[in-house]
Structure formats: C-alpha cells, structure tokens
Scaffold this active site. Structure first.
Site, PDB file in Angstrom:
ATOM      1  NE  ARG A 271      -2.773  -2.070   2.946  1.00  0.00           N
ATOM      2  CZ  ARG A 271      -2.964  -2.104   4.255  1.00  0.00           C
ATOM      3  NH1 ARG A 271      -3.452  -1.062   4.884  1.00  0.00           N
ATOM      4  NH2 ARG A 271      -2.674  -3.183   4.928  1.00  0.00           N
TER       5      ARG A 271
ATOM      6  CD  GLU B 158      -3.427  -3.125  14.529  1.00  0.00           C
ATOM      7  OE1 GLU B 158      -3.425  -2.485  13.460  1.00  0.00           O
ATOM      8  OE2 GLU B 158      -4.349  -3.055  15.366  1.00  0.00           O
TER       9      GLU B 158
HETATM   10  O1  LIG Z   1       2.745  -0.031  11.764  1.00  0.00           O
HETATM   11  P1  LIG Z   1       2.574  -1.488  11.462  1.00  0.00           P
HETATM   12  O2  LIG Z   1       1.975  -2.266  12.595  1.00  0.00           O
HETATM   13  O3  LIG Z   1       3.838  -2.090  10.971  1.00  0.00           O
HETATM   14  O4  LIG Z   1       1.497  -1.608  10.295  1.00  0.00           O
HETATM   15  C1  LIG Z   1       1.477  -0.768   9.168  1.00  0.00           C
HETATM   16  C2  LIG Z   1       1.680  -1.533   7.908  1.00  0.00           C
HETATM   17  O5  LIG Z   1       0.653  -2.518   7.723  1.00  0.00           O
HETATM   18  C3  LIG Z   1       0.150  -2.435   6.398  1.00  0.00           C
HETATM   19  O6  LIG Z   1       0.888  -3.208   5.507  1.00  0.00           O
HETATM   20  P2  LIG Z   1       0.716  -4.787   5.299  1.00  0.00           P
HETATM   21  O7  LIG Z   1       1.948  -5.461   5.786  1.00  0.00           O
HETATM   22  O8  LIG Z   1      -0.588  -5.249   5.860  1.00  0.00           O
HETATM   23  O9  LIG Z   1       0.777  -5.024   3.763  1.00  0.00           O
HETATM   24  P3  LIG Z   1       0.180  -4.437   2.422  1.00  0.00           P
HETATM   25  O10 LIG Z   1       0.706  -3.032   2.297  1.00  0.00           O
HETATM   26  O11 LIG Z   1       0.793  -5.368   1.440  1.00  0.00           O
HETATM   27  O12 LIG Z   1      -1.313  -4.489   2.475  1.00  0.00           O
HETATM   28  C4  LIG Z   1       0.299  -0.971   6.058  1.00  0.00           C
HETATM   29  O13 LIG Z   1       0.285  -0.748   4.663  1.00  0.00           O
HETATM   30  C5  LIG Z   1       1.620  -0.618   6.686  1.00  0.00           C
HETATM   31  O14 LIG Z   1       2.724  -0.879   5.827  1.00  0.00           O
HETATM   32  N1  LIG Z   2      -5.510  -1.390  11.642  1.00  0.00           N
HETATM   33  C1  LIG Z   2      -4.910  -1.402  10.440  1.00  0.00           C
HETATM   34  N2  LIG Z   2      -5.612  -1.067   9.329  1.00  0.00           N
HETATM   35  C2  LIG Z   2      -5.022  -1.069   8.119  1.00  0.00           C
HETATM   36  N3  LIG Z   2      -3.741  -1.399   7.924  1.00  0.00           N
HETATM   37  C3  LIG Z   2      -3.019  -1.732   8.993  1.00  0.00           C
HETATM   38  N4  LIG Z   2      -1.730  -2.098   9.113  1.00  0.00           N
HETATM   39  C4  LIG Z   2      -1.506  -2.348  10.417  1.00  0.00           C
HETATM   40  N5  LIG Z   2      -2.595  -2.152  11.159  1.00  0.00           N
HETATM   41  C5  LIG Z   2      -3.563  -1.759  10.278  1.00  0.00           C
END
Ligand SMILES: O=P(O)(O)OC[C@H]1O[C@H](OP(=O)(O)OP(=O)(O)O)[C@H](O)[C@@H]1O
Ligand SMILES: Nc1ncnc2[nH]cnc12
Length: 178
Positions: free
Chosen positions: A67, A104
């Site tokens: 993302r 998370e």
């Molecule tokens: O602060 P944090 O607890 O580390 O969470 C934040 C991260 O979680 C999500 O990515 P995700 O790994 O779900 O992957 P995506 O971007 O491929 O959906 C979001 O895009 C952040 O990169």
């Molecule tokens: N609560 C949340 N919603 C969307 N993306 C996340 N990445 C980590 N925590 C998330």
C-alpha cells in the site's frame, strides 16, 4: 474551509473501517475507497504533498510494498522526486538488505536492493498507515543500511493508540489523518 481541510475531509470519508480483520480485535482501515475515487486519490496525494513540504529538500520518496507504493509513487511524481520501492522479501535478486519485523497483525520481512541509493541521498519514507511502527522502522533501518539519510516519515493515517512513533526514535513523523 481551506483546500487542505476539504481534501482531508474527503479522504477521511473514503476510509472504511472493518472490525476484526485480518484478525480478531483489529480495526482495519481500508484505503481502497480512497484509491478508487477520482477526486479522493488526487486529494490524498495533495494532502501528502502538503505535509511532506516540511521535510524538503529530499531526493526520493520511499514506499513500503504494497500500500505504501500506491501513495508514494504518485507523490514522487507530484513532487518531482525519484521513487524507491521497499519490497516484501523474496521479490528482488541479490544483493539486498533484509529486515524482518512484526506489525499489528503478523510478521513480515522487507528488502531493498543494495546500491539503489546513492550515499547520503535524502529520502522521505511514506506509507498509508502507521500502526505499531514495525513496518516503518524496518523501512528506515533498510534505507539507512543502504546509505540513505532518512529526512522523516509521512503517513496518510496514524493510529495513535498503537504508539508507532515510539518505534521511530528521533525521526520526525507527520500524518494527514488520525
Ligand atoms: O505499523 P505497522 O503495525 O507495521 O502496520 C502498518 C503496515 O501494515 C500495512 O501493511 P501490510 O503489511 O498489511 O501489507 P500491504 O501493504 O501489502 O497491504 C500498512 O500498509 C503498513 O505498511
Ligand atoms: N488497523 C490497520 N488497518 C489497516 N492497515 C493496517 N496495518 C496495520 N494495522 C492496520
């Protein structure tokens, strides 16, 4: 209402909250509606550009897969900088820098190609969500190991209850929404 406030309100209205995804107890903030909306996506990029101005000058915007890519790449074009993709592990041929981390709702690993950053390049780190900060701190670690100077971090949305800033040390952090 200023242009920034109107943009911000539009973006906020397009973020969907989904309880218990992808795991029980997680309130997932889904940005797909922001991306899908013609005006909303442009408004999000304008908001990110506005908060990123505090960190100028910088040479690159780095985004974390997946993302982070969706917002960092258009922001880089909007600002006239390069874009650095920080990829999920296993996608890049060697040599790479590698960092495993917790987020998370799980564990993951990121990589960046060794040599992609010129020594001392000024890099802004960008992602859609700051939750626990695990992803962002791994991204900072990788970029620094690759030779970059991280000038700061910008997020479309921050979840303050998870205190991701605590994981980011003295780095300056700005968010459009919380
Ligand atoms: O602060 P944090 O607890 O580390 O969470 C934040 C991260 O979680 C999500 O990515 P995700 O790994 O779900 O992957 P995506 O971007 O491929 O959906 C979001 O895009 C952040 O990169
Ligand atoms: N609560 C949340 N919603 C969307 N993306 C996340 N990445 C980590 N925590 C998330």
């Amino acid at each position: 209402m200023s242009g920034y406030d109107a943009d911000r309100a539009l973006v906020r209205s397009l973020v969907r909250e989904v309880a218990d995804f992808p795991a029980p107890g997680v309130m997932f903030r889904d940005v797909a509606g922001v991306l899908a909306d013609t005006g909303g996506f442009a408004a999000a990029v304008r908001c990110l550009a506005e908060v990123s101005a505090a960190f100028e000058p910088f040479d690159h915007v780095a985004g974390m897969e997946a993302r982070g890519f969706m917002f960092a790449a258009p922001l880089a074009v909007h600002l006239g900088t390069g874009f650095l993709p920080v990829r999920k592990a296993g996608k890049l041929p060697p040599p790479v820098h590698h960092a495993s981390y917790q987020l998370e709702y799980g564990t993951a690993a990121l990589e960046i190609r060794d040599g992609v950053v010129e020594p001392g390049a000024r890099v802004l780190v960008l992602d859609d969500i700051l939750a626990t900060g695990g992803t962002a701190s791994a991204g900072v670690d990788l970029l620094q190991r690759a030779g970059a100077e991280v000038v700061g971090l910008v997020f479309l949305m921050e979840l303050p209850e998870l205190d991701g800033r605590a994981r980011l040390g003295d780095h300056r952090v700005e968010s459009v929404l919380d």
